[in-house]
Design a protein around this motif. Structure first.
Motif, PDB file in Angstrom:
ATOM      1  N   GLY A 200       0.703  -1.305   0.200  1.00 48.87           N
ATOM      2  CA  GLY A 200       0.140   0.050   0.026  1.00 48.87           C
ATOM      3  C   GLY A 200       0.790   1.316   0.033  1.00 48.87           C
ATOM      4  N   ILE A 201       0.190   2.369  -0.169  1.00 48.35           N
ATOM      5  CA  ILE A 201       0.923   3.594  -0.488  1.00 48.35           C
ATOM      6  C   ILE A 201       0.361   4.874   0.095  1.00 48.35           C
ATOM      7  CG2 ILE A 201       0.228   4.554  -2.622  1.00 48.35           C
ATOM      8  CD1 ILE A 201       3.475   3.971  -3.417  1.00 48.35           C
ATOM      9  N   GLU A 202       1.263   5.863   0.402  1.00 48.69           N
ATOM     10  CA  GLU A 202       0.623   7.191   0.998  1.00 48.69           C
ATOM     11  C   GLU A 202       1.368   8.022  -0.103  1.00 48.69           C
ATOM     12  OE1 GLU A 202       0.290   9.142   5.089  1.00 48.69           O
ATOM     13  OE2 GLU A 202       2.024   9.960   3.952  1.00 48.69           O
ATOM     14  N   ALA A 203       0.548   8.882  -0.698  1.00 44.32           N
ATOM     15  CA  ALA A 203       1.074   9.815  -1.870  1.00 44.32           C
ATOM     16  C   ALA A 203       0.324  11.022  -2.044  1.00 44.32           C
ATOM     17  CB  ALA A 203       1.073   9.077  -3.244  1.00 44.32           C
ATOM     18  N   VAL A 204       1.052  12.157  -2.438  1.00 45.91           N
ATOM     19  CA  VAL A 204       0.524  13.416  -2.705  1.00 45.91           C
ATOM     20  C   VAL A 204       0.411  13.381  -4.304  1.00 45.91           C
ATOM     21  CG1 VAL A 204       0.462  15.691  -2.621  1.00 45.91           C
ATOM     22  CG2 VAL A 204       1.188  14.508  -0.539  1.00 45.91           C
ATOM     23  N   LEU A 205      -0.856  13.611  -4.899  1.00 48.00           N
ATOM     24  CA  LEU A 205      -1.007  13.500  -6.182  1.00 48.00           C
ATOM     25  C   LEU A 205      -0.882  14.972  -6.799  1.00 48.00           C
ATOM     26  CD1 LEU A 205      -4.174  11.179  -6.135  1.00 48.00           C
ATOM     27  CD2 LEU A 205      -1.783  10.664  -6.651  1.00 48.00           C
ATOM     28  N   PRO A 206      -0.747  15.098  -8.075  1.00 51.17           N
ATOM     29  CA  PRO A 206      -0.286  16.324  -8.675  1.00 51.17           C
ATOM     30  C   PRO A 206      -1.417  17.364  -8.276  1.00 51.17           C
ATOM     31  CG  PRO A 206      -0.032  14.683 -10.040  1.00 51.17           C
ATOM     32  CD  PRO A 206      -0.984  14.114  -9.039  1.00 51.17           C
ATOM     33  N   ASP A 225      -4.658  -0.368  -9.408  1.00 48.82           N
ATOM     34  CA  ASP A 225      -3.976  -0.447  -8.011  1.00 48.82           C
ATOM     35  C   ASP A 225      -3.092   0.873  -8.095  1.00 48.82           C
ATOM     36  OD1 ASP A 225      -2.053  -0.880  -6.052  1.00 48.82           O
ATOM     37  OD2 ASP A 225      -2.376  -3.058  -6.293  1.00 48.82           O
ATOM     38  N   LEU A 226      -3.495   1.976  -7.395  1.00 49.15           N
ATOM     39  CA  LEU A 226      -2.759   2.988  -7.472  1.00 49.15           C
ATOM     40  C   LEU A 226      -1.199   2.909  -6.937  1.00 49.15           C
ATOM     41  CD1 LEU A 226      -3.033   5.950  -8.410  1.00 49.15           C
ATOM     42  CD2 LEU A 226      -3.970   6.588  -6.115  1.00 49.15           C
ATOM     43  N   ALA A 227      -1.146   2.029  -5.837  1.00 51.03           N
ATOM     44  CA  ALA A 227       0.215   1.832  -5.299  1.00 51.03           C
ATOM     45  C   ALA A 227       1.197   1.259  -6.329  1.00 51.03           C
ATOM     46  CB  ALA A 227       0.120   0.991  -4.003  1.00 51.03           C
ATOM     47  N   GLN A 228       0.789   0.166  -7.161  1.00 55.48           N
ATOM     48  CA  GLN A 228       1.510  -0.282  -8.028  1.00 55.48           C
ATOM     49  C   GLN A 228       1.674   0.642  -9.385  1.00 55.48           C
ATOM     50  OE1 GLN A 228       2.983  -2.954  -7.800  1.00 55.48           O
ATOM     51  NE2 GLN A 228       2.246  -3.536  -5.655  1.00 55.48           N
ATOM     52  N   VAL A 240       5.474   9.917  -3.702  1.00 53.32           N
ATOM     53  CA  VAL A 240       5.396   8.906  -2.576  1.00 53.32           C
ATOM     54  C   VAL A 240       5.949   9.594  -1.368  1.00 53.32           C
ATOM     55  CG1 VAL A 240       5.971   6.684  -1.881  1.00 53.32           C
ATOM     56  CG2 VAL A 240       5.410   7.040  -4.336  1.00 53.32           C
ATOM     57  N   THR A 241       4.955   9.517  -0.088  1.00 52.41           N
ATOM     58  CA  THR A 241       5.218   9.835   1.112  1.00 52.41           C
ATOM     59  C   THR A 241       5.426   8.677   2.100  1.00 52.41           C
ATOM     60  OG1 THR A 241       2.984  10.275   1.870  1.00 52.41           O
ATOM     61  CG2 THR A 241       4.506  12.272   1.094  1.00 52.41           C
ATOM     62  N   ALA A 242       4.771   7.672   2.192  1.00 49.22           N
ATOM     63  CA  ALA A 242       4.965   6.596   2.945  1.00 49.22           C
ATOM     64  C   ALA A 242       4.458   5.138   2.210  1.00 49.22           C
ATOM     65  CB  ALA A 242       4.080   6.775   4.174  1.00 49.22           C
ATOM     66  N   ALA A 243       4.559   4.145   2.801  1.00 49.24           N
ATOM     67  CA  ALA A 243       4.123   2.676   2.187  1.00 49.24           C
ATOM     68  C   ALA A 243       4.112   1.632   3.203  1.00 49.24           C
ATOM     69  CB  ALA A 243       5.460   2.479   1.252  1.00 49.24           C
ATOM     70  N   ALA A 244       3.248   0.942   2.956  1.00 42.77           N
ATOM     71  CA  ALA A 244       3.061  -0.385   3.680  1.00 42.77           C
ATOM     72  C   ALA A 244       3.985  -1.425   2.923  1.00 42.77           C
ATOM     73  CB  ALA A 244       1.676  -0.741   3.698  1.00 42.77           C
ATOM     74  N   LEU A 245       4.773  -1.956   3.777  1.00 42.42           N
ATOM     75  CA  LEU A 245       5.751  -3.020   2.774  1.00 42.42           C
ATOM     76  C   LEU A 245       5.654  -4.213   3.630  1.00 42.42           C
ATOM     77  CD1 LEU A 245       8.519  -0.527   2.781  1.00 42.42           C
ATOM     78  CD2 LEU A 245       7.089  -1.199   0.862  1.00 42.42           C
ATOM     79  N   ARG A 246       5.772  -5.380   3.171  1.00 44.37           N
ATOM     80  CA  ARG A 246       5.782  -6.710   3.787  1.00 44.37           C
ATOM     81  C   ARG A 246       7.240  -7.105   4.281  1.00 44.37           C
ATOM     82  NH1 ARG A 246       6.829 -12.118   0.331  1.00 44.37           N
ATOM     83  NH2 ARG A 246       8.330 -11.416  -1.142  1.00 44.37           N
ATOM     84  N   LEU A 247       7.040  -7.727   5.347  1.00 45.41           N
ATOM     85  CA  LEU A 247       8.082  -8.488   6.072  1.00 45.41           C
ATOM     86  C   LEU A 247       8.124  -9.820   5.848  1.00 45.41           C
ATOM     87  CD1 LEU A 247       8.064  -6.022   9.245  1.00 45.41           C
ATOM     88  CD2 LEU A 247       9.491  -5.726   7.375  1.00 45.41           C
TER      89      LEU A 247
END
Ligand code: MLT
Ligand code: ZN
Length: 508
Positions: A200-206, A225-228, A240-247
């Protein structure tokens, strides 16, 4: 020649930005193109304070030249927001003043993906470095864009987990940059590239909107899928300001071997044999020609050759084992003994401890730095179908040497992914920089044409940035380019996000 082409592209990119605003915006907005910049800079300084805003050339200088030191840009200011809300406010202000935004992480791009030019703000994410969440239950981390990759490795290890992506620049590359370039590295063989880690992702769009998709869901079919989409977009669709990443689970033990062999064909046979015997315990399998090893020994202090025999080719192998599994050293040693009997391997050494394992990886991870210190190369980051790698290498190297008066190739990297860093070094006795400047374009074309003939890609992991834009435009399928431009136009109609990177302008 190269510098000239770059200047042209940049001018075109800048023109495209202004032109598209004229086409797409209401009169009042178009007028903003001519708005003086001083009020914008004052508003940004108010918003971000002295820690987050500077126009001092000394502060900007380190971030205006790409890692390979081939392109130097310019910017109106360096802005370093500390929160996603501040990023959003910066993007809205930039849009109002028709100023471009160039997001930047660790500035380790190999293709000048984050160099700003002219009427642009260099937006550094390096102050956004919080690891907001580390969850062993969900096997998920929520990381801000400025988190350094090696810091995430350490944080995951502290909860007995791993973030399964690593590369040479791990001490300076940031999570936002790694996502924006869909970085690969040395564990793609088992775990995939950055897109495969992204939940997943957190982002600021244009338009300044904040898209927040950080739930870390492993299944979510709500359409596009906006994150991809933002992964690998090189900052051309948003910030992109933050992301959910798998461990993934931490391993209990690893085995690292340096193996000498005669040819890339033998290396590939060895990989397939190890996969049969050890399954997905094989995490890393990196091809290193002797020429690359010699450069590292020459330029990086404190290194020594792992094998006395100096084979023409080497592979660095890493296997791992979870708790309770058989000792990975014993398994790898047994497999290598079989490979030796079969004539695939000529020499090998296994790291006896963690210090030795790290020393072997240090040799591999410093190839690029050693090459840079040697004077640089025309770098290619190609992939071809794995079954065609050996033929590609056997034919292209001699053809290049013949065509370019003794130029040599250092070809190293991620053999198991079909991804080679196919770097062409100047002939002996020439002035490296002059030769590189005058041969850059023709060598690029020579290599990329052969890659295309194999159905390969001119960018397996480094992205397009500025450096590969012209070659991408020249070689890409028209349908691919049309789709890329349509997506860009839909999400960033004014072309304000990282102009001149990744998306070639239509020339009609
Ligand atoms: C690597 O594999 O070492 C990196 O992609 C860097 C490079 O290609 O030089
Ligand atoms: Zn690589």
């Amino acid at each position: 020649m190269y510098a000239h082409r770059f200047a042209l592209e940049t001018a075109m990119a800048g023109y495209g930005f202004g032109f598209e605003r004229v086409m797409n915006c209401a009169i009042g907005e178009v007028m903003s193109i001519t708005k003086p910049i001083a009020p914008l800079l004052a508003e940004l300084e108010d918003l971000l304070g002295p820690v987050g805003f500077t126009t001092d050339p000394h502060d900007l200088a380190p971030w205006l030249t790409d890692w390979r030191e081939r392109i130097t840009g310019s910017a109106l200011a360096l802005v370093s927001p500390a929160t996603v809300e501040q990023v959003s406010a910066v993007v809205k202000l930039a849009a109002a003043y028709a100023v471009a935004i160039v997001p930047q992480g660790g500035n380790t791009s190999m293709v000048a993906g984050a160099v700003p030019h002219g009427r642009a703000l260099l937006l550094s994410l390096r102050r956004m470095r919080a690891i907001r969440r580390l969850s062993p239950e969900d096997n998920v981390t929520i990381c801000e864009a400025g988190v350094i990759l090696s810091d995430l490795h350490d944080a995951a290890a502290a909860i007995d987990r791993r973030f399964p992506l690593s590369l040479g620049a791990k001490g300076s590359a940031t999570i936002g940059g790694l996502i924006s370039t869909n970085a690969g590295g040395t564990q793609v063989l088992r775990f995939g590239n950055m897109r495969a880690q992204l939940l997943g992702i957190e982002a600021v769009l244009p338009d300044g909107q904040i898209f927040s998709g950080l739930a870390g869901l492993r299944k979510d079919n709500r359409g596009y899928d906006l994150a991809q989409l933002l992964a690998g977009a090189e900052g051309t669709l948003g910030v992109v300001t933050a992301a959910a990443l798998r461990l993934v689970p931490a391993f209990a033990a690893r085995s690292v071997a340096w193996v000498g062999l005669d040819s890339p064909e033998h290396a590939l046979s060895l990989l397939r044999m190890l996969e049969q015997q050890l399954g997905d315990a094989v995490e890393g399998f990196e091809l290193v020609p002797d020429s690359a090893l010699q450069l590292v020994l020459k330029h990086i202090p404190g290194q020594r050759a792992p094998l006395a025999s100096q084979p023409a080719w080497n592979v660095l192998i890493e296997t791992t084992a979870p708790a309770g599994a058989p000792d990975p050293n014993e398994r790898l040693e047994a497999a290598l003994a079989t490979a030796f009997e079969q004539g695939l391997v000529s020499d090998a050494t296994l790291a006896a401890n963690e210090a030795q394992a790290t020393a072997l990886w240090t040799l591999r991870e410093n190839i690029s730095e050693a090459e840079r210190q040697q004077g640089g190369s025309v770098k290619h980051d190609i992939s071809v179908p794995i079954s065609q790698i050996a033929t590609f290498m056997a034919e292209t190297g001699p053809a290049l040497a013949g065509h370019f008066g003794g130029a040599s190739v250092i070809s190293f990297g991620h053999l198991g992914d079909g991804n080679l860093h196919y770097n062409v070094l100047p002939p002996e006795g020439v002035v490296a920089k002059q030769w590189l400047d005058s041969h850059w374009d023709v060598v690029n074309r020579f290599v990329h044409d052969r890659v295309s003939a194999c159905g390969g890609s001119l960018s397996a992991e480094h992205g397009i940035g500025e450096m590969k834009l012209a070659e991408f435009a020249r070689t890409a399928d028209p349908a691919r380019l049309a789709a890329l431009r349509a997506i860009k136009a839909a999400l960033d109609p004014t072309g304000m996000m990282n102009p001149g990177k990744l998306v070639p302008l239509a020339l009609n």
